[in-house]
Write a protein that holds these residues in place. Structure first.
Motif, mmCIF file in Angstrom:
data_model
loop_
_atom_site.group_PDB
_atom_site.id
_atom_site.type_symbol
_atom_site.label_atom_id
_atom_site.label_comp_id
_atom_site.label_asym_id
_atom_site.label_seq_id
_atom_site.Cartn_x
_atom_site.Cartn_y
_atom_site.Cartn_z
ATOM 1 N N SER A 35 0.955 -1.092 -0.083
ATOM 2 C CA SER A 35 -0.039 -0.111 -0.007
ATOM 3 C C SER A 35 0.822 1.261 0.061
ATOM 4 O O SER A 35 0.724 2.060 -0.777
ATOM 5 C CB SER A 35 -0.852 0.113 1.397
ATOM 6 O OG SER A 35 -1.753 -1.102 1.325
ATOM 7 N N THR A 38 2.414 1.945 -3.399
ATOM 8 C CA THR A 38 1.810 2.545 -4.371
ATOM 9 C C THR A 38 1.996 4.090 -4.606
ATOM 10 O O THR A 38 1.904 4.453 -5.666
ATOM 11 C CB THR A 38 0.160 2.377 -4.269
ATOM 12 O OG1 THR A 38 -0.173 3.116 -2.908
ATOM 13 C CG2 THR A 38 -0.089 0.974 -4.078
ATOM 14 N N LEU A 39 2.433 4.554 -3.468
ATOM 15 C CA LEU A 39 2.910 6.084 -3.602
ATOM 16 C C LEU A 39 4.018 6.085 -4.565
ATOM 17 O O LEU A 39 4.157 7.195 -5.475
ATOM 18 C CB LEU A 39 3.492 6.394 -2.238
ATOM 19 C CG LEU A 39 2.515 6.700 -1.180
ATOM 20 C CD1 LEU A 39 3.344 6.967 0.159
ATOM 21 C CD2 LEU A 39 1.746 7.986 -1.616
ATOM 22 N N LEU A 41 4.621 4.558 -7.249
ATOM 23 C CA LEU A 41 4.016 4.154 -8.709
ATOM 24 C C LEU A 41 3.152 5.627 -9.073
ATOM 25 O O LEU A 41 3.526 6.003 -10.290
ATOM 26 C CB LEU A 41 3.086 2.945 -8.683
ATOM 27 C CG LEU A 41 2.184 2.889 -9.944
ATOM 28 C CD1 LEU A 41 2.947 2.511 -11.206
ATOM 29 C CD2 LEU A 41 1.103 1.871 -9.764
ATOM 30 N N VAL A 42 2.302 5.959 -8.130
ATOM 31 C CA VAL A 42 1.767 7.339 -8.427
ATOM 32 C C VAL A 42 2.518 8.276 -9.004
ATOM 33 O O VAL A 42 2.428 9.349 -9.636
ATOM 34 C CB VAL A 42 0.768 7.393 -7.273
ATOM 35 C CG1 VAL A 42 0.127 8.908 -7.535
ATOM 36 C CG2 VAL A 42 -0.481 6.641 -7.232
ATOM 37 N N GLN A 44 5.688 7.919 -10.022
ATOM 38 C CA GLN A 44 6.275 7.901 -11.459
ATOM 39 C C GLN A 44 5.359 8.255 -12.608
ATOM 40 O O GLN A 44 5.657 8.865 -13.492
ATOM 41 C CB GLN A 44 6.394 6.327 -11.807
ATOM 42 C CG GLN A 44 7.110 6.046 -13.065
ATOM 43 C CD GLN A 44 7.526 4.705 -13.235
ATOM 44 O OE1 GLN A 44 7.279 3.846 -12.594
ATOM 45 N NE2 GLN A 44 8.384 4.642 -14.096
ATOM 46 N N LEU A 45 4.017 8.018 -12.382
ATOM 47 C CA LEU A 45 2.836 8.448 -13.389
ATOM 48 C C LEU A 45 2.610 9.753 -13.444
ATOM 49 O O LEU A 45 2.548 10.478 -14.396
ATOM 50 C CB LEU A 45 1.799 7.527 -13.181
ATOM 51 C CG LEU A 45 1.793 6.037 -13.380
ATOM 52 C CD1 LEU A 45 0.585 5.505 -12.724
ATOM 53 C CD2 LEU A 45 1.851 5.881 -14.978
ATOM 54 N N LEU A 46 2.775 10.685 -12.159
ATOM 55 C CA LEU A 46 2.297 11.791 -12.358
ATOM 56 C C LEU A 46 3.617 12.591 -12.623
ATOM 57 O O LEU A 46 3.605 13.879 -13.451
ATOM 58 C CB LEU A 46 2.102 12.205 -10.569
ATOM 59 C CG LEU A 46 1.081 12.064 -10.219
ATOM 60 C CD1 LEU A 46 0.758 12.444 -8.503
ATOM 61 C CD2 LEU A 46 -0.223 12.788 -10.871
ATOM 62 N N ALA A 48 5.971 11.324 -15.004
ATOM 63 C CA ALA A 48 5.726 11.231 -16.557
ATOM 64 C C ALA A 48 4.655 12.293 -17.075
ATOM 65 O O ALA A 48 4.793 12.662 -18.177
ATOM 66 C CB ALA A 48 5.474 9.824 -16.728
ATOM 67 N N ALA A 49 3.484 12.381 -16.257
ATOM 68 C CA ALA A 49 2.421 13.206 -16.611
ATOM 69 C C ALA A 49 2.986 14.713 -16.846
ATOM 70 O O ALA A 49 2.319 15.609 -17.547
ATOM 71 C CB ALA A 49 1.163 13.275 -15.850
ATOM 72 N N TYR A 55 10.279 13.858 -14.457
ATOM 73 C CA TYR A 55 10.608 12.461 -14.621
ATOM 74 C C TYR A 55 12.007 12.270 -14.303
ATOM 75 O O TYR A 55 12.384 11.215 -13.939
ATOM 76 C CB TYR A 55 10.050 12.138 -15.980
ATOM 77 C CG TYR A 55 10.116 10.522 -16.203
ATOM 78 C CD1 TYR A 55 8.996 9.808 -15.651
ATOM 79 C CD2 TYR A 55 11.063 9.826 -16.898
ATOM 80 C CE1 TYR A 55 8.883 8.613 -15.736
ATOM 81 C CE2 TYR A 55 10.696 8.499 -16.951
ATOM 82 C CZ TYR A 55 9.740 7.697 -16.394
ATOM 83 O OH TYR A 55 9.699 6.452 -16.456
ATOM 84 N N GLN A 59 13.660 9.500 -11.958
ATOM 85 C CA GLN A 59 14.641 8.747 -12.463
ATOM 86 C C GLN A 59 15.934 8.558 -11.868
ATOM 87 O O GLN A 59 16.471 7.593 -11.476
ATOM 88 C CB GLN A 59 14.913 8.513 -13.907
ATOM 89 C CG GLN A 59 13.887 8.045 -14.892
ATOM 90 C CD GLN A 59 14.551 7.880 -16.353
ATOM 91 O OE1 GLN A 59 14.941 9.010 -16.787
ATOM 92 N NE2 GLN A 59 14.225 6.925 -16.927
ATOM 93 N N TRP A 74 9.877 -4.083 -2.644
ATOM 94 C CA TRP A 74 8.448 -3.722 -3.457
ATOM 95 C C TRP A 74 8.469 -5.022 -3.984
ATOM 96 O O TRP A 74 7.234 -5.725 -4.057
ATOM 97 C CB TRP A 74 8.507 -2.616 -4.049
ATOM 98 C CG TRP A 74 7.278 -2.296 -4.916
ATOM 99 C CD1 TRP A 74 6.556 -1.483 -4.343
ATOM 100 C CD2 TRP A 74 6.785 -2.512 -6.137
ATOM 101 N NE1 TRP A 74 5.171 -1.690 -5.370
ATOM 102 C CE2 TRP A 74 5.606 -2.020 -6.536
ATOM 103 C CE3 TRP A 74 7.581 -3.134 -7.170
ATOM 104 C CZ2 TRP A 74 5.001 -2.160 -7.578
ATOM 105 C CZ3 TRP A 74 6.870 -3.202 -8.713
ATOM 106 C CH2 TRP A 74 5.738 -2.945 -8.605
ATOM 107 N N LEU A 78 5.580 -7.964 -3.768
ATOM 108 C CA LEU A 78 4.598 -8.167 -4.387
ATOM 109 C C LEU A 78 4.433 -9.843 -4.766
ATOM 110 O O LEU A 78 3.420 -10.258 -4.834
ATOM 111 C CB LEU A 78 4.735 -7.342 -5.487
ATOM 112 C CG LEU A 78 3.690 -7.361 -6.779
ATOM 113 C CD1 LEU A 78 2.601 -6.515 -6.321
ATOM 114 C CD2 LEU A 78 4.222 -6.749 -7.958
#
Lengths: 130, 128
Positions: A35, A38-39, A41-42, A44-46, A48-49, A55, A59, A74, A78
């Motif tokens: 849980s 997930t921070l 992952l979020v 990384q996505l934010l 990249a956005a 980014y 990296q 992680w 998983l």
């Protein structure tokens, strides 16, 4: 029915937990860790956005020792949670409750967790170099 | 069950099943089942994207299949996480205000992170 006849929980301070119990609490532990993960992952996505600059900051952390350590924990969590979760689904379906089946599943899950983590990292390092 | 597992005091209090447990139980099993293939896809994707530069990663996130699967993975993951954390809190936190505070924080946090993640994927896919 007198209260004394009800089943008792083991006293955790004096009771050595069997492997099955340790693996049960580890399912929760890895669930909590994932849980928190997930921070990552979020992020990384934010990043990249947001664009190349954001980014690059992500990296730089992901490639650092701390980033790789987070990724190692992680990935192992998983795989453990995935495999032990499948075991829980099998239990929910009503199978695998005997002591022999449980012991066998314990070993299988632990070995497969290590194996999958190693395979994933070997594949990851190979794809990084290329 | 042949024997009652509740003390006379427990029976007197009359607190028992709220009769809605099965729905929560089923939703957790369903999300677990969905997460098995999604996790396998996700791990393979992470390995494939290791070392990718910004352009490559953004192009991957924005292409149709990864974008769709990412949104589903994010939604199901945070549903699963919120539920799992809720059960852990209910099991171990017994001071009412602390329990309530944590339950609310977990729920709000999971919704916030899920929406942030899905928004990020959408922004990459559709262009800002």
């Amino acid at each position: 029915m007198p209260i004394a006849n009800r089943p008792l929980s083991p006293h955790l301070q004096v009771y050595r937990l069997p492997l099955t119990a340790l693996m049960s609490i580890s399912h929760r532990g890895t669930g909590i860790a994932l849980s928190a993960g997930t921070l990552y992952l979020v992020w990384q996505l934010l990043a990249a956005a947001s664009g190349p600059d954001a980014y690059e900051i992500f990296q730089r952390f992901a490639g650092s020792w701390l980033g790789l350590l987070v990724l190692l924990g992680w990935s192992a969590s998983l795989f453990y949670h995935l495999l032990n979760g499948i075991r829980h689904l099998v239990w929910d379906a009503g199978y695998g409750f005997s002591i022999e089946a449980t012991t066998k599943a314990n070993r299988l899950i632990l070995i497969a967790t290590v194996a999958l983590t190693v395979v994933a990292w070997v594949a990851g390092i190979a794809s990084w170099r290329s | 069950m042949a024997e009652k597992m509740r003390s006379p005091l427990g029976t007197a209090y009359g607190l028992g099943s709220a009769r809605e447990g099965a729905k929560d139980w089923w939703s957790m099993r369903l999300s677990s089942l969905a997460l098995i293939p999604l996790t396998v896809w996700f791990v393979v994707s992470v390995i494939g994207n290791i070392g990718a530069d910004y352009e490559t990663f953004a192009a991957w996130v924005g292409s149709p299949v990864p974008a769709i699967l990412l949104v589903i993975t994010i939604a199901v993951t945070f549903h699963h996480a919120a539920h799992g954390l809720q059960v852990v809190i209910e099991d171990y936190v017994h001071v009412e205000w602390q329990k309530l505070t944590l339950l609310i924080a977990v729920k709000f946090g999971c919704v916030l992170l899920a929406v942030a993640g899905i928004f990020a994927v959408a922004r990459i896919a559709f262009g800002s």
